[in-house]
Design an enzyme around this catalytic site. Structure first.
Site, PDB file in Angstrom:
ATOM      1  N   ARG A  79     -11.310   0.774  10.018  1.00  0.00           N
ATOM      2  CA  ARG A  79     -10.190   0.356   9.176  1.00  0.00           C
ATOM      3  C   ARG A  79     -10.681   0.306   7.728  1.00  0.00           C
ATOM      4  NH1 ARG A  79      -5.428  -1.898  10.377  1.00  0.00           N
ATOM      5  NH2 ARG A  79      -4.330  -3.045   8.767  1.00  0.00           N
TER       6      ARG A  79
ATOM      7  N   GLU B 291      -6.837  -6.298  -1.874  1.00  0.00           N
ATOM      8  CA  GLU B 291      -7.128  -5.333  -0.812  1.00  0.00           C
ATOM      9  C   GLU B 291      -6.017  -4.307  -0.720  1.00  0.00           C
ATOM     10  OE1 GLU B 291      -6.652  -4.521   3.779  1.00  0.00           O
ATOM     11  OE2 GLU B 291      -5.300  -5.409   2.306  1.00  0.00           O
TER      12      GLU B 291
ATOM     13  N   CYS C 171       0.808  -1.220   0.000  1.00  0.00           N
ATOM     14  CA  CYS C 171       0.000   0.000   0.000  1.00  0.00           C
ATOM     15  C   CYS C 171       0.839   1.268   0.000  1.00  0.00           C
ATOM     16  CB  CYS C 171      -0.919   0.013   1.223  1.00  0.00           C
ATOM     17  SG  CYS C 171      -0.034   0.076   2.805  1.00  0.00           S
TER      18      CYS C 171
ATOM     19  N   ARG D  35     -10.735   0.052   4.006  1.00  0.00           N
ATOM     20  CA  ARG D  35      -9.875  -0.521   2.983  1.00  0.00           C
ATOM     21  C   ARG D  35     -10.649  -0.686   1.680  1.00  0.00           C
ATOM     22  NH1 ARG D  35      -6.675   0.762   6.222  1.00  0.00           N
ATOM     23  NH2 ARG D  35      -4.851  -0.369   6.965  1.00  0.00           N
TER      24      ARG D  35
END
Length: 457
Positions: A165, A114, A76, A167
């Protein structure tokens, strides 16, 4: 019983492995993880050592075996707000192309990728469009709109967790022809960006809401925390919290029902009559200074004695002379969850927590006078209490959990996608849909049984 083979890329400690293997009955075809410490924890818990760097596994020859489901929490940093945000132009961003090569050659029927929410942000529109286009070129039906989801939006009975969180999940189904892939691709996210099945995220309570295989609250009783003293606050951290707790208590005694939502900065307590703001001060800061001055002017009868009692906060670093109150009407600082950040002491209600990050910013439980333990952090990511980190430093454990995928969110995305695309998936892999849709809707039910841990294919 129906089953399928899965490949777990950029595997970390195995969040996807928990969702696909232990929950949905898949068998591991191959895992890949370049970080040796994370790979060791993966092997310790899943009894299968991951391969290393994905690049040599996909570039010289295709070493990734045949499989039906591919998962990848690909790096990421190229998209994260904490990085340079160079996206797919940064070297690490090109690791997507290694995933793409696997899709082109192995054609797994189901794909789940993801990444951080920022991948779908305005600075990366071109990157997002490129990823979608290339996957469609490879024959995959994939939504052109990003799906952004967080585990705190999921109720406990579906494996939800009290953690914000957010995502991006990229869910794709192999349909063969690129023209057909584009025609079938949706222009809406897989799930709406909101609570599921009427769940109210404000109903989370980290001290009371039962979660996990054992239906225990997130926060452990102190007597169950191994090496409890390791998570106690340092002397300076305790001093910071005690000083600001006194600040809140004095205002409550005065009858102030609501603390301001803007950051309170003691270094800028100035009477409104004495406030001077230069022409070169940015508008946002000028507004901030005016609000602090007005607050001080209204409550100086409380603030001045507080400052004198605590030596005008001279014993505190500059970053600890700021308070960000986000706990609404909570009476006491000691009833909140706190975070010591570079921007100051941030205070929240003990409902859901922010995303796990490095150990230096691990949530502080005001009622316990300590930080979140590694076991509690693992619960926050949906991992069962039998999941171990034997022989590893806590700093690495927090880092690995902070980099991992949330099991409940991953399982919910997988099941929702398979429910939507069951007929298309059955064209190439009928067992995949059968296995996933016959698994428990709540991943915690399956994870309660260590003997469900998948074996290698």
């Amino acid at each position: 019983m129906s089953s399928f083979r899965f490949v777990d890329l950029f595997a970390g400690i195995g969040g996807f492995h928990a969702a696909l293997g232990a929950v949905n009955g898949g068998t591991l075809a191959m895992a890949s993880e370049i970080d040796t410490s994370a790979a060791a924890i993966y092997a310790q818990n899943w009894h299968e050592a991951p391969e290393g760097d994905i690049i040599p596994l996909t570039e010289s020859s295709m070493a990734v075996p045949a499989h039906e489901v591919l998962t990848a929490g690909f790096p990421c940093q190229p998209f994260s707000k904490s990085g340079f945000q160079r996206g797919i132009n940064e070297a690490r961003g090109t690791l997507f192309f290694n995933i793409l090569r696997i899709l082109q050659e192995r054609k797994p029927p189901v794909v789940m990728l993801e990444n951080v929410r920022n991948l779908a942000g305005p600075r990366h529109r071109d990157t997002w469009a490129t990823i979608v286009r290339l996957m469609q070129d490879a024959g995959y039906k994939v939504s052109t709109a990003p799906t952004v989801f967080s585990p705190h939006l999921l109720p406990p009975h579906l494996g939800g967790r009290p953690q914000i969180r957010e995502r991006v999940f990229i869910m794709a189904t192999y349909v063969g022809d690129p023209v057909r892939a584009r025609a079938l691709s949706s222009h809406a996210p897989l799930v709406p960006r909101g609570p599921i099945e009427g769940w109210n995220p404000d109903d989370w309570d980290i001290f009371r809401t039962p979660i996990g295989p054992q239906q225990r609250p997130l926060v452990q009783p102190d007597r169950e925390v191994a090496r409890l003293d390791d998570y106690r606050l340092t002397e300076i951290d305790s001093l910071v919290i005690d000083i600001w707790a006194d600040f809140v208590m004095r205002l409550r005694k005065k009858g102030v029902p609501k603390l301001p939502g803007f950051p309170i900065w003691a270094d800028h307590f100035t009477h409104m009559d004495a406030l001077e703001i230069g022409d070169d001060v940015p508008a946002w800061k000028a507004d901030f200074l005016r609000k602090n001055a007005a607050f001080y002017t209204e409550h100086r009868d409380v603030i001045d004695p507080w400052l004198r009692t605590h030596s005008n906060l001279q014993d505190l670093p500059a970053s600890r002379r700021k308070l960000e109150w986000q706990a609404q009407a909570t009476e006491s600082l000691h009833e909140t969850v706190m975070h010591l950040r570079p921007s100051g002491l941030r205070v929240k209600r003990p409902t859901y927590l922010p995303a796990l990050v490095a150990i230096t910013q691990t949530s502080i439980l005001g009622a316990r006078g300590r930080r979140l333990s590694p076991r509690e952090a693992a619960r926050l990511q949906g991992l069962p209490d039998w999941f171990g980190f034997d022989g590893q430093r806590d700093a690495l454990t927090y880092k690995q959990l902070g980099n991992g995928v949330n099991v409940g969110a991953a399982n919910f995305m997988l099941r929702t996608h398979v429910e939507q695309d069951a007929e298309l998936i059955a064209e190439t892999a009928p067992d995949v849909a059968d296995a996933i849709l016959s698994a428990p809707r709540n991943p915690d039910e399956a994870l309660a049984e260590p003997d469900r841990m998948p074996k290698a294919a």
